[in-house]
Write an enzyme that holds these catalytic residues in place. Structure first.
Site, PDB file in Angstrom:
ATOM      1  N   HIS A  34       0.872  -1.181   0.000  1.00 39.39           N
ATOM      2  CA  HIS A  34       0.000   0.000   0.000  1.00 39.39           C
ATOM      3  C   HIS A  34       0.909   1.230   0.000  1.00 39.39           C
ATOM      4  CE1 HIS A  34      -4.166  -1.165  -0.029  1.00 39.39           C
ATOM      5  NE2 HIS A  34      -3.933  -2.129   0.840  1.00 39.39           N
ATOM      6  N   ASP A  94      -4.853   1.906   2.144  1.00 32.12           N
ATOM      7  CA  ASP A  94      -5.159   1.240   3.419  1.00 32.12           C
ATOM      8  C   ASP A  94      -5.757   2.223   4.420  1.00 32.12           C
ATOM      9  OD1 ASP A  94      -2.751   2.623   3.579  1.00 32.12           O
ATOM     10  OD2 ASP A  94      -1.664   1.042   4.631  1.00 32.12           O
ATOM     11  N   TYR A 107      -8.224   9.055 -17.691  1.00 34.98           N
ATOM     12  CA  TYR A 107      -8.991   9.601 -16.582  1.00 34.98           C
ATOM     13  C   TYR A 107      -9.307  11.056 -16.913  1.00 34.98           C
ATOM     14  CZ  TYR A 107      -7.394   5.782 -13.462  1.00 34.98           C
ATOM     15  OH  TYR A 107      -7.136   4.567 -12.877  1.00 34.98           O
ATOM     16  N   GLU A 162       0.187   7.989  11.365  1.00 32.43           N
ATOM     17  CA  GLU A 162      -1.186   7.540  11.605  1.00 32.43           C
ATOM     18  C   GLU A 162      -2.003   8.519  12.446  1.00 32.43           C
ATOM     19  OE1 GLU A 162      -0.490   2.713  11.533  1.00 32.43           O
ATOM     20  OE2 GLU A 162      -0.026   3.827  13.376  1.00 32.43           O
TER      21      GLU A 162
END
Length: 434
Positions: free
Chosen positions: A131, A136, A336, A412
């Protein structure tokens, strides 16, 4: 009678505003309490990454959790996609929230206990899986949002659609996937979505900050193939050839004038890159043909059209001038659109982001020449795609490992802000959808 109606409407609006303030205080408390669980989810996803269209374990975990919250869960959309539908007890708009699920074919080099050791086969090659763009964390954040909003079901004025999307990073040649396929399979319908919000964590933006941009925020991307055909000859007798390698060199140089001389770079940036050139197999043989692969990036549909037209014109005419031919295919395998943040919606929801993160922590950013298939949803309904800080406080943005690299790392502690932002955007839009 008319004055009475207006008075009643004002009272209802004030009541909704007060109720929303209470709910957002609850959001903040719940998000803080959920921080450890969001990190646990993220670490599990990180340790077990899966490539696009192969997110079977990931999808299973997400679907099971949504169902445990009483959220209606639909699986197998665009191969492995999961969509959760949370119907509030009060009428209102349908708000979609999106997270992407896939990892990348990258061998992880970070020294964390939950580092990925996964290997698989991609494009007939043995690869590691990581990842390395932090999908994630996007999934873990949206699972936290689902838990909080489901606990407020009785107070929700509308419906929330949780879109867990596979294959944002693309799929193997010959496969289809990602947001475009999700849209084709009806993810924006039943119930019909009114607005969509999404975020992307960023390793070079400090934790606690949110960056955004109205209008074109991420580039449209088209890949391209150019095949130059000439005439083969012995390398000792080049006058007998029409050398496609030399012609290709001229094409590459001439393509650089598109951005420098045709695009108004004071309005939007653009990119024309040749990333691969292949031709010949011996030092003394001039080959018959050369294949070039490249990418085009633009921040507006008009610039996108300009780039495509100019590449085709320059490649074919440069080849023709030297007695060769050039076949140009755009897009070659993927396209895209521009990730376009609706300016009216962005202005309307900006106070929500500022109230959530603090006005000083919500920063206008320059456009990004990277691309995102979130743009396919924005072609259907107004949407906002913003960036969430993931670099440790006091970090050096220039030294932080960039996305899609083996050393990519995210702090995090920034996840909770993402949970609060998506919850509050949902609540505030539902309170004032018009």
């Amino acid at each position: 009678m008319k004055k009475l109606s207006v008075f009643i409407l004002c009272l209802c609006s004030l009541s909704t505003l007060g109720q929303n303030t209470d709910l957002k205080k609850l959001v903040s408390d719940k998000a803080d309490a959920l921080e450890k669980q969001v990190i646990i989810w993220r670490r599990d996803f990180h340790e077990h990454p899966e490539l696009g269209n192969h997110e079977f374990r990931t999808a299973g975990i997400i679907a099971k959790y949504l169902q445990s919250l009483g959220i209606e869960a639909h699986t197998g959309i665009a191969t492995t996609g999961v969509v959760g539908i949370l119907r509030g007890n009060k009428p209102g708009p349908v708000v979609a929230l999106r997270a992407d699920m896939d990892g990348l074919p990258v061998v992880e080099r970070t020294n964390v206990p939950f580092a990925s050791k996964v290997r698989t086969t991609y494009n007939n090659q043995d690869v590691g899986v990581m990842h390395a763009c932090r999908h994630d964390s996007h999934m873990a954040i949206l699972m936290g949002v689902a838990e909080i909003l489901s606990s407020m079901k009785n107070e929700l004025h509308g419906t929330v659609k949780f879109i867990f999307q596979p294959a944002e990073e693309g799929v193997e040649p010959g496969e289809k996937g990602g947001a475009e396929e999700m849209v084709k399979e009806g993810v924006m319908e039943n119930p019909k979505v009114d607005v969509i919000f999404g975020l992307h964590i960023n390793s070079q933006t400090e934790v606690g900050k949110i960056t955004y941009r109205p209008g074109g925020t991420m580039a449209a991307v088209n890949d391209m193939q150019i095949i130059v055909k000439g005439r083969s000859a012995h390398g000792a007798y080049p006058w007998s050839s029409v050398d496609p390698i030399v012609v290709s060199a001229h094409i590459i140089n001439n393509l650089q004038t598109i951005v420098s001389r045709n695009v108004n770079v004071t309005e939007n940036p653009a990119v024309v890159t040749i990333g691969s050139i292949n031709g010949g197999n011996r030092s003394n043989i001039i080959p018959e043909s050369v294949e070039m692969l490249g990418t085009l990036r633009a921040l507006s549909t008009s610039d996108e059209k300009l780039l495509i037209e100019k590449v085709k014109l320059i490649a074919t005419k440069t080849a023709e001038a030297q007695g060769a031919t050039a076949e140009v295919t755009i897009p070659y395998s993927n396209h895209y659109p521009v990730t376009y943040n609706d300016p009216t919606l962005t202005a309307k929801m900006l106070p929500t982001l500022q109230a959530t993160a603090g006005a000083e922590n919500v920063v206008l950013r320059p456009p990004v020449t990277g691309a995102e298939d979130f743009s396919f949803y924005q072609q259907k309904v107004p949407g906002i795609f913003f960036f969430l800080g993931g670099m440790p406080k006091g970090g050096n943005a220039f030294a932080a490992p960039s996305h899609h690299t083996p050393d990519f790392y995210i702090d995090e502690s920034g996840f909770t802000l993402g949970v609060k932002a998506l919850c509050n955007l949902t609540l505030d839009y539902m309170a004032n959808p018009n």
